[in-house]
Structure formats: structure tokens, C-alpha cells
Design a protein around this motif. Structure first.
Motif, PDB file in Angstrom:
ATOM      1  N   HIS A   1       0.834  -1.214   0.000  1.00 43.81           N
ATOM      2  CA  HIS A   1       0.000   0.000   0.000  1.00 43.81           C
ATOM      3  C   HIS A   1       0.863   1.257   0.000  1.00 43.81           C
ATOM      4  O   HIS A   1       0.664   2.162   0.815  1.00 43.81           O
ATOM      5  CB  HIS A   1      -0.943   0.034   1.207  1.00 43.81           C
ATOM      6  CG  HIS A   1      -1.805  -1.170   1.341  1.00 43.81           C
ATOM      7  ND1 HIS A   1      -2.934  -1.348   0.589  1.00 43.81           N
ATOM      8  CD2 HIS A   1      -1.692  -2.258   2.135  1.00 43.81           C
ATOM      9  CE1 HIS A   1      -3.499  -2.497   0.920  1.00 43.81           C
ATOM     10  NE2 HIS A   1      -2.755  -3.082   1.839  1.00 43.81           N
TER      11      HIS A   1
ATOM     12  N   ARG B   1      -4.234   3.823   1.566  1.00 45.44           N
ATOM     13  CA  ARG B   1      -5.220   2.740   1.591  1.00 45.44           C
ATOM     14  C   ARG B   1      -6.306   3.140   0.609  1.00 45.44           C
ATOM     15  O   ARG B   1      -6.624   4.318   0.475  1.00 45.44           O
ATOM     16  CB  ARG B   1      -5.860   2.550   2.979  1.00 45.44           C
ATOM     17  CG  ARG B   1      -4.933   1.983   4.035  1.00 45.44           C
ATOM     18  CD  ARG B   1      -4.562   0.541   3.724  1.00 45.44           C
ATOM     19  NE  ARG B   1      -3.814  -0.081   4.795  1.00 45.44           N
ATOM     20  CZ  ARG B   1      -2.511   0.006   4.976  1.00 45.44           C
ATOM     21  NH1 ARG B   1      -1.786   0.714   4.142  1.00 45.44           N
ATOM     22  NH2 ARG B   1      -1.914  -0.614   5.973  1.00 45.44           N
ATOM     23  N   ASP B   2      -6.860   2.150  -0.080  1.00 47.33           N
ATOM     24  CA  ASP B   2      -7.932   2.412  -1.037  1.00 47.33           C
ATOM     25  C   ASP B   2      -9.282   2.157  -0.390  1.00 47.33           C
ATOM     26  O   ASP B   2      -9.471   1.158   0.315  1.00 47.33           O
ATOM     27  CB  ASP B   2      -7.788   1.521  -2.272  1.00 47.33           C
ATOM     28  CG  ASP B   2      -6.654   1.956  -3.175  1.00 47.33           C
ATOM     29  OD1 ASP B   2      -6.235   3.128  -3.105  1.00 47.33           O
ATOM     30  OD2 ASP B   2      -6.176   1.115  -3.962  1.00 47.33           O
ATOM     31  N   ARG B   3     -10.196   3.078  -0.637  1.00 50.68           N
ATOM     32  CA  ARG B   3     -11.582   2.940  -0.202  1.00 50.68           C
ATOM     33  C   ARG B   3     -12.456   3.240  -1.409  1.00 50.68           C
ATOM     34  O   ARG B   3     -12.673   4.406  -1.764  1.00 50.68           O
ATOM     35  CB  ARG B   3     -11.901   3.906   0.936  1.00 50.68           C
ATOM     36  CG  ARG B   3     -13.328   3.706   1.438  1.00 50.68           C
ATOM     37  CD  ARG B   3     -13.596   4.585   2.627  1.00 50.68           C
ATOM     38  NE  ARG B   3     -14.863   4.171   3.239  1.00 50.68           N
ATOM     39  CZ  ARG B   3     -15.723   5.008   3.752  1.00 50.68           C
ATOM     40  NH1 ARG B   3     -15.464   6.296   3.757  1.00 50.68           N
ATOM     41  NH2 ARG B   3     -16.834   4.561   4.278  1.00 50.68           N
ATOM     42  N   GLY B   4     -12.944   2.192  -2.051  1.00 54.31           N
ATOM     43  CA  GLY B   4     -13.707   2.389  -3.274  1.00 54.31           C
ATOM     44  C   GLY B   4     -12.826   3.042  -4.327  1.00 54.31           C
ATOM     45  O   GLY B   4     -11.736   2.562  -4.614  1.00 54.31           O
TER      46      GLY B   4
ATOM     47  N   ARG C   1     -11.409   5.909  -3.986  1.00 51.51           N
ATOM     48  CA  ARG C   1     -10.563   6.913  -3.334  1.00 51.51           C
ATOM     49  C   ARG C   1      -9.268   6.279  -2.838  1.00 51.51           C
ATOM     50  O   ARG C   1      -9.287   5.240  -2.183  1.00 51.51           O
ATOM     51  CB  ARG C   1     -11.294   7.535  -2.148  1.00 51.51           C
ATOM     52  CG  ARG C   1     -12.453   8.383  -2.578  1.00 51.51           C
ATOM     53  CD  ARG C   1     -13.067   9.070  -1.376  1.00 51.51           C
ATOM     54  NE  ARG C   1     -14.135   9.929  -1.794  1.00 51.51           N
ATOM     55  CZ  ARG C   1     -15.420   9.676  -1.573  1.00 51.51           C
ATOM     56  NH1 ARG C   1     -15.781   8.592  -0.934  1.00 51.51           N
ATOM     57  NH2 ARG C   1     -16.332  10.519  -1.986  1.00 51.51           N
ATOM     58  N   ARG C   2      -8.166   6.917  -3.137  1.00 50.90           N
ATOM     59  CA  ARG C   2      -6.867   6.516  -2.609  1.00 50.90           C
ATOM     60  C   ARG C   2      -6.544   7.505  -1.493  1.00 50.90           C
ATOM     61  O   ARG C   2      -6.317   8.686  -1.735  1.00 50.90           O
ATOM     62  CB  ARG C   2      -5.818   6.531  -3.708  1.00 50.90           C
ATOM     63  CG  ARG C   2      -4.466   6.046  -3.221  1.00 50.90           C
ATOM     64  CD  ARG C   2      -3.664   5.373  -4.303  1.00 50.90           C
ATOM     65  NE  ARG C   2      -4.293   4.099  -4.646  1.00 50.90           N
ATOM     66  CZ  ARG C   2      -4.005   3.422  -5.750  1.00 50.90           C
ATOM     67  NH1 ARG C   2      -3.127   3.875  -6.617  1.00 50.90           N
ATOM     68  NH2 ARG C   2      -4.599   2.268  -5.996  1.00 50.90           N
TER      69      ARG C   2
ATOM     70  N   GLU D   1     -15.614  10.858   8.461  1.00 52.34           N
ATOM     71  CA  GLU D   1     -15.897   9.473   8.068  1.00 52.34           C
ATOM     72  C   GLU D   1     -14.642   8.789   7.514  1.00 52.34           C
ATOM     73  O   GLU D   1     -14.353   7.638   7.855  1.00 52.34           O
ATOM     74  CB  GLU D   1     -17.012   9.461   7.014  1.00 52.34           C
ATOM     75  CG  GLU D   1     -17.323   8.088   6.491  1.00 52.34           C
ATOM     76  CD  GLU D   1     -18.271   8.114   5.292  1.00 52.34           C
ATOM     77  OE1 GLU D   1     -18.752   7.031   4.952  1.00 52.34           O
ATOM     78  OE2 GLU D   1     -18.492   9.189   4.698  1.00 52.34           O
ATOM     79  N   ILE D   2     -13.900   9.490   6.676  1.00 48.68           N
ATOM     80  CA  ILE D   2     -12.658   8.938   6.111  1.00 48.68           C
ATOM     81  C   ILE D   2     -11.650   8.678   7.228  1.00 48.68           C
ATOM     82  O   ILE D   2     -10.986   7.635   7.250  1.00 48.68           O
ATOM     83  CB  ILE D   2     -12.058   9.887   5.044  1.00 48.68           C
ATOM     84  CG1 ILE D   2     -12.915   9.886   3.776  1.00 48.68           C
ATOM     85  CG2 ILE D   2     -10.614   9.535   4.728  1.00 48.68           C
ATOM     86  CD1 ILE D   2     -12.795   8.638   2.919  1.00 48.68           C
TER      87      ILE D   2
ATOM     88  N   TRP E   1     -12.690   5.602   9.183  1.00 49.40           N
ATOM     89  CA  TRP E   1     -12.416   4.424   8.368  1.00 49.40           C
ATOM     90  C   TRP E   1     -10.930   4.105   8.352  1.00 49.40           C
ATOM     91  O   TRP E   1     -10.530   2.941   8.533  1.00 49.40           O
ATOM     92  CB  TRP E   1     -12.960   4.652   6.958  1.00 49.40           C
ATOM     93  CG  TRP E   1     -12.508   3.592   5.999  1.00 49.40           C
ATOM     94  CD1 TRP E   1     -13.091   2.390   5.790  1.00 49.40           C
ATOM     95  CD2 TRP E   1     -11.366   3.653   5.133  1.00 49.40           C
ATOM     96  NE1 TRP E   1     -12.379   1.686   4.845  1.00 49.40           N
ATOM     97  CE2 TRP E   1     -11.310   2.437   4.430  1.00 49.40           C
ATOM     98  CE3 TRP E   1     -10.385   4.621   4.891  1.00 49.40           C
ATOM     99  CZ2 TRP E   1     -10.322   2.153   3.504  1.00 49.40           C
ATOM    100  CZ3 TRP E   1      -9.396   4.336   3.970  1.00 49.40           C
ATOM    101  CH2 TRP E   1      -9.374   3.135   3.285  1.00 49.40           C
ATOM    102  N   LEU E   2     -10.095   5.133   8.167  1.00 49.57           N
ATOM    103  CA  LEU E   2      -8.642   4.932   8.112  1.00 49.57           C
ATOM    104  C   LEU E   2      -8.118   4.384   9.433  1.00 49.57           C
ATOM    105  O   LEU E   2      -7.293   3.468   9.448  1.00 49.57           O
ATOM    106  CB  LEU E   2      -7.932   6.234   7.734  1.00 49.57           C
ATOM    107  CG  LEU E   2      -6.413   6.142   7.564  1.00 49.57           C
ATOM    108  CD1 LEU E   2      -6.046   5.162   6.449  1.00 49.57           C
ATOM    109  CD2 LEU E   2      -5.838   7.522   7.284  1.00 49.57           C
TER     110      LEU E   2
ATOM    111  N   GLN F   1      -8.740   0.806   9.425  1.00 56.65           N
ATOM    112  CA  GLN F   1      -7.825   0.109   8.507  1.00 56.65           C
ATOM    113  C   GLN F   1      -6.436  -0.071   9.118  1.00 56.65           C
ATOM    114  O   GLN F   1      -5.805  -1.099   8.940  1.00 56.65           O
ATOM    115  CB  GLN F   1      -7.710   0.887   7.195  1.00 56.65           C
ATOM    116  CG  GLN F   1      -8.938   0.869   6.349  1.00 56.65           C
ATOM    117  CD  GLN F   1      -9.234  -0.503   5.805  1.00 56.65           C
ATOM    118  OE1 GLN F   1      -8.411  -1.084   5.094  1.00 56.65           O
ATOM    119  NE2 GLN F   1     -10.388  -1.040   6.142  1.00 56.65           N
TER     120      GLN F   1
END
Length: 114
Positions: A18, A35-38, A40-41, A103-104, A107-108, A111
Motif C-alpha cells: 500500500h 489505503r484504497d476505499r472504493g 478513493r486513494r 468518516e474517512i 475508516w482509516l 484500517q
């Protein structure tokens, strides 16, 4: 001051780790992690080894990473302070940049298990 590289630096994406890594004369000089989310990088950390400081390598690294994001049809999210600073100076990447949201960040954290 460090010596400039004998050959131009190269950047490669290492999906298994990553990250994008920048190589100088066959040695890894630094990286930017994501990290990739959908589509979005999410870039969250960039570092250049002290031995290579002051050569503008972080800028080369982030530019190449963002160019790769664009080619892949993705969006960049600059959680990393260096990537965010780079994007403020380089508006030519505004079309592939999304803002950092709570939210990001949540999520991060999940991860990265922070």
C-alpha cells in the motif's frame, strides 16, 4: 547537503505494501503510504530518508503518485500533511482530489487498527 542522484529517481507503486516508493540509484529513498476505499486513494503518511533530504524527492514522489491516481480514474484524499500541502500548491490536481472527512478518518483508523 547531500549529493544529487547519478540517475533520475524512479517511483513505483507497491500494491502489496500500500505504498509508492521512490528509488534513487537503486536504493529506496522514501515512500508515501495509502489505503484504497472504493474509488478513493487515501494518502496518510509520506517520508523521505534523512540521507536523501533536501533533494525535492517528496515532491517528485507525490506528483508521480497523483499522476498514477489520475491515470487509474481514482480520487486522492490527502490525510497526510505533506500531500495536503503539496495539493495546496498544485491546483492542477484539484480535479482528482476529495476532502478529508471525519468518516474517512474513522475508516482509516479502522484500517490501520489505531
Amino acid at each position: 547537503m547531500t549529493q544529487p542522484p547519478a540517475t533520475p529517481p524512479t517511483v513505483e507503486r507497491i500494491d502489496a505494501r500500500h505504498r509508492y516508493a521512490i528509488q534513487v540509484d537503486g536504493s529506496t529513498a522514501g515512500f508515501t503510504a495509502y489505503r484504497d476505499r472504493g474509488d478513493r486513494r487515501v494518502f496518510f503518511h509520506t517520508e523521505i530518508d534523512e540521507a536523501y533530504a533536501g533533494q525535492g524527492l517528496a515532491s517528485v514522489l507525490v506528483r508521480e503518485a497523483l499522476d498514477d491516481v489520475r491515470r487509474a480514474g481514482l480520487r486522492a484524499v490527502p490525510v497526510c500533511p505533506y500531500v495536503a500541502k503539496f495539493l495546496k500548491k498544485h491546483e492542477e490536481y484539484a480535479d482528482v482530489t476529495d476532502p478529508v472527512t471525519p468518516e474517512i478518518l474513522e475508516w482509516l483508523d479502522g484500517q490501520l487498527k489505531r
